[in-house]
Design a protein around this motif. Structure first.
Motif, mmCIF file in Angstrom:
data_model
loop_
_atom_site.group_PDB
_atom_site.id
_atom_site.type_symbol
_atom_site.label_atom_id
_atom_site.label_comp_id
_atom_site.label_asym_id
_atom_site.label_seq_id
_atom_site.Cartn_x
_atom_site.Cartn_y
_atom_site.Cartn_z
ATOM 1 N N SER A 223 0.828 -1.209 0.000
ATOM 2 C CA SER A 223 0.000 0.000 0.000
ATOM 3 C C SER A 223 0.863 1.259 0.000
ATOM 4 O O SER A 223 0.501 2.258 -0.639
ATOM 5 N N ILE A 224 1.998 1.214 0.670
ATOM 6 C CA ILE A 224 2.923 2.365 0.663
ATOM 7 C C ILE A 224 3.521 2.533 -0.731
ATOM 8 O O ILE A 224 3.602 3.640 -1.260
ATOM 9 N N ARG A 225 3.915 1.413 -1.347
ATOM 10 C CA ARG A 225 4.475 1.471 -2.706
ATOM 11 C C ARG A 225 3.444 2.003 -3.698
ATOM 12 O O ARG A 225 3.753 2.843 -4.543
ATOM 13 N N ASP A 226 2.215 1.511 -3.594
ATOM 14 C CA ASP A 226 1.162 1.946 -4.509
ATOM 15 C C ASP A 226 0.868 3.433 -4.360
ATOM 16 O O ASP A 226 0.691 4.136 -5.361
ATOM 17 N N ALA A 227 0.836 3.914 -3.138
ATOM 18 C CA ALA A 227 0.589 5.343 -2.903
ATOM 19 C C ALA A 227 1.723 6.182 -3.481
ATOM 20 O O ALA A 227 1.484 7.229 -4.099
ATOM 21 N N LEU B 146 3.809 9.859 -7.644
ATOM 22 C CA LEU B 146 4.810 10.227 -8.657
ATOM 23 C C LEU B 146 4.134 10.471 -10.000
ATOM 24 O O LEU B 146 4.433 11.471 -10.672
ATOM 25 N N TRP B 147 3.235 9.578 -10.400
ATOM 26 C CA TRP B 147 2.526 9.788 -11.666
ATOM 27 C C TRP B 147 1.738 11.099 -11.609
ATOM 28 O O TRP B 147 1.720 11.863 -12.584
ATOM 29 N N ARG B 148 1.095 11.391 -10.498
ATOM 30 C CA ARG B 148 0.332 12.636 -10.370
ATOM 31 C C ARG B 148 1.249 13.845 -10.532
ATOM 32 O O ARG B 148 0.933 14.784 -11.270
#
Length: 156
Positions: free
Chosen positions: A19-23, A28-30
């Motif tokens: 969940s930390i990696r996904d966030a 970063l994409w945002r």
């Protein structure tokens, strides 16, 4: 962009907690998509709408115009690289990926894109190298791990 935030997000990409990696990945994409504010984001979204509609030539023109106006907008270069890949123009896609990485050396999406292009061109060692570079930033990215295995299998 805030270097402290970027460094924190890069560290979070290496966290064992998914969940930390996904966030971190999402953030970063945002940041990349909004680098040039609302107008830049609007143009990227417009090009994606055109791509989704199969209007590749028009989408390419939109992205080329964005790049001409905002040559340091790495995500515009990346979106055009994706478009070139979709159209089977792998050399053009690779050239755009190189520009993305010149502007944003941590852009794991462009590294992955390079790997996909090299695979399509049957340049498996170069593809493995690109996927490994992406894994240095996103070590838990299963897709890059799978692509390395596929390229290795094709070499033997």
């Amino acid at each position: 962009m805030d270097n402290t935030l970027i460094q924190s997000l890069l560290e979070n990409l290496k966290d064992p907690d998914e969940s930390i990696r996904d966030a971190a990945t999402h953030e970063l994409w945002r940041l990349w998509f909004t680098q040039k504010g609302a107008r830049g984001l609007e143009l990227l979204e417009r090009s994606q709408t055109l791509i989704d509609a199969g209007e590749y030539g028009h989408a390419e023109q939109v992205l080329t115009d964005v790049i001409a106006d905002l040559p340091d907008f790495a995500e515009a270069w990346n979106r055009r690289a994706v478009l070139h890949y979709i159209c089977g123009q792998y050399q053009k896609s690779l050239a755009d990926c190189e520009q993305v990485l010149a502007l944003n050396p941590i852009h794991f999406g462009a590294m992955h894109g390079q790997g996909l292009c090299h695979m399509a061109l049957k340049q498996y060692m170069a593809a493995i190298h690109a996927f490994r570079q992406a894994l240095e930033i996103q070590p838990y990215a299963l897709e890059n791990q799978k692509m390395i295995l596929e390229c290795t299998a094709r070499l033997s």
